[in-house]
Design a protein around this motif. Structure first.
Motif, mmCIF file in Angstrom:
data_model
loop_
_atom_site.group_PDB
_atom_site.id
_atom_site.type_symbol
_atom_site.label_atom_id
_atom_site.label_comp_id
_atom_site.label_asym_id
_atom_site.label_seq_id
_atom_site.Cartn_x
_atom_site.Cartn_y
_atom_site.Cartn_z
ATOM 1 N N ARG A 68 0.807 -1.280 -0.116
ATOM 2 C CA ARG A 68 -0.006 0.043 -0.119
ATOM 3 C C ARG A 68 0.757 1.302 -0.076
ATOM 4 N NH1 ARG A 68 -5.259 1.099 1.216
ATOM 5 N NH2 ARG A 68 -5.677 -0.963 1.664
ATOM 6 N N PHE A 69 1.828 1.516 0.708
ATOM 7 C CA PHE A 69 2.857 2.505 0.907
ATOM 8 C C PHE A 69 3.373 2.803 -0.474
ATOM 9 C CE2 PHE A 69 6.896 4.223 1.534
ATOM 10 C CZ PHE A 69 6.730 5.359 2.263
ATOM 11 N N HIS A 70 3.902 1.754 -1.318
ATOM 12 C CA HIS A 70 4.399 1.957 -2.472
ATOM 13 C C HIS A 70 3.601 2.433 -3.547
ATOM 14 C CE1 HIS A 70 7.039 1.600 -5.997
ATOM 15 N NE2 HIS A 70 6.362 0.454 -6.337
ATOM 16 N N PHE A 71 2.455 1.681 -3.609
ATOM 17 C CA PHE A 71 1.296 1.919 -4.461
ATOM 18 C C PHE A 71 0.776 3.641 -4.338
ATOM 19 C CE2 PHE A 71 -0.179 -2.576 -5.177
ATOM 20 C CZ PHE A 71 0.662 -2.703 -5.765
ATOM 21 N N GLU A 72 0.691 3.895 -3.023
ATOM 22 C CA GLU A 72 0.077 5.265 -3.012
ATOM 23 C C GLU A 72 1.177 6.347 -3.473
ATOM 24 O OE1 GLU A 72 -0.689 5.661 1.319
ATOM 25 O OE2 GLU A 72 -2.663 4.804 0.728
#
Length: 379
Positions: free
Chosen positions: A2-6
């Motif tokens: 999630r951190f990377h995708f955001e």
């Protein structure tokens, strides 16, 4: 994940999804995740099937694919086409290096905003962060019916433009949500942006901090931003803030958390009837967490006309930099700028001392330094 995708994805304003860059496949993202795990956690034992299973169960709002619901970034389109037409492994590797540089730039620029809003929550006395953008006007036309009838579907609707703001500070939800509506009775130019900044500050007088960070959309309207920059300089000149930052994301990658708010509003309006403006505002108010403060714009301060005589010459080339900083040097507000956040601030050095002099955006004159009556009344 999630951190990377955001960090690389764009929140869609009309759907509750986050669109990842079109040149990425799931295999690309899986390979990148394995590399990051190996670098940070010293292991990379995650199968592609398990990666897809986590994505499907826990991150369904993140989408990838060759098409996008909005205009695609020009660089992304060229990279995707170059990958598909690469004739040799060498050509493909060169394109992949370009893709990595582009993705890193987008991720870095997003991180500047994300880090600033997190800092604003932790240190509200030091930093206040706001992001401002306009919503797709067709989503807020009214009357709006859940199901249109034959005898009503072709009737005219009242156009309604919505400007949304998220203010990040130390409140229970970490942010305040605001939407202001107008029936196209005012130009949607830099003067509208300035008024929204002013109203946000007026409504949060008790939350003002030492520094202000403003994130704006990188559209054509905001590119004509000489007046907006002059207003930022004025906030420093009047000692409202020690420093003001105005940032723009790369074109084609500007969808952020404010667009996530727009997607929730759009979804809520599709599920409720809005026959009148009060009903429309109520449905908007209830559509998001935290609850949206919804207001009708009945007037604008003509800050643009007031400031233009005091601007220090004509601006040139100011549509290219993405970061602007205003702070006082020797008692005067000065502007520094840079193309990207990884670059050094453009240097305008004083001959007598090794400090960044910066550019004077406003002329120093008695009339300007005497705040107008309406300004004193507001602040």
């Amino acid at each position: 994940m999630r951190f990377h995708f955001e960090r690389i994805g764009d929140y869609m304003p009309h759907k509750n999804i986050v669109r990842l860059p079109t040149f990425h496949t799931k295999v690309d993202l899986w390979s990148r995740m394995k590399t990051q795990l190996a670098e940070r956690l010293f292991f990379s034992h995650i199968s592609y099937g398990y990666f897809c299973d986590i994505w499907r169960k826990h991150l369904p709002e993140f989408r990838t694919g060759v098409t996008s619901d909005f205009a695609e970034c020009g660089d992304c389109a060229q990279i995707r086409n170059a990958i598909s037409t690469a004739a040799t492994d060498s050509e493909r590797q060169n394109v992949l290096k370009v893709r990595e540089i582009h993705e890193k730039r987008v991720e870095t620029e997003r991180t500047v905003y994300h880090d600033a809003r997190e800092k604003a929550v932790r240190q509200p006395d030091d930093l206040l962060v706001m992001i401002i953008d306009g919503m797709d006007q067709k989503k807020t036309y009214f009357p709006r019916l859940i199901r249109e009838k034959k005898d009503t579907e072709n009737l005219g609707k009242i156009p309604m433009h919505a400007t949304g703001s998220l203010i990040h500070t130390n409140v229970p939800e970490g942010k305040l949500a605001i939407m202001r509506l107008d029936i196209h009775n005012f130009p949607h130019d830099s003067n509208m942006t300035i008024n929204n900044i002013m109203w946000n500050l007026i409504d949060n007088k008790e939350r003002l901090s030492k520094k202000l960070h403003v994130q704006l959309d990188n559209c054509y309207r905001e590119k004509q931003k000489s007046v907006s920059l002059s207003f930022a300089s004025l906030l420093v000149e009047y000692d409202m803030f020690e420093e003001v930052m105005i940032n723009f994301l790369p074109v084609g990658h500007t969808h952020e958390d404010v667009d996530q708010m727009f997607s929730r509003v759009s979804t809520a309006l599709r599920k409720a009837n809005s026959f009148t403006l009060p009903e429309l505002m109520h449905n908007i108010h209830e559509s998001y967490t935290p609850s949206i403060k919804c207001e009708e714009v009945k007037y604008l301060f003509n800050v643009k006309e007031w400031l233009e005589p005091y601007m220090a010459g004509r601006f040139g080339g100011h549509s290219k930099p993405h970061n602007f900083r205003f702070r006082k040097v020797n008692g005067r507000a000065r502007m520094h700028y840079r193309l990207w956040s990884t670059d050094a601030w453009h240097q305008h050095m004083m001959k007598t001392m090794k400090i960044h002099k910066g550019l004077c955006v406003l002329k120093l004159c008695q009339m300007l330094m005497m705040c107008p009556a309406w300004w004193n009344h507001l602040f």
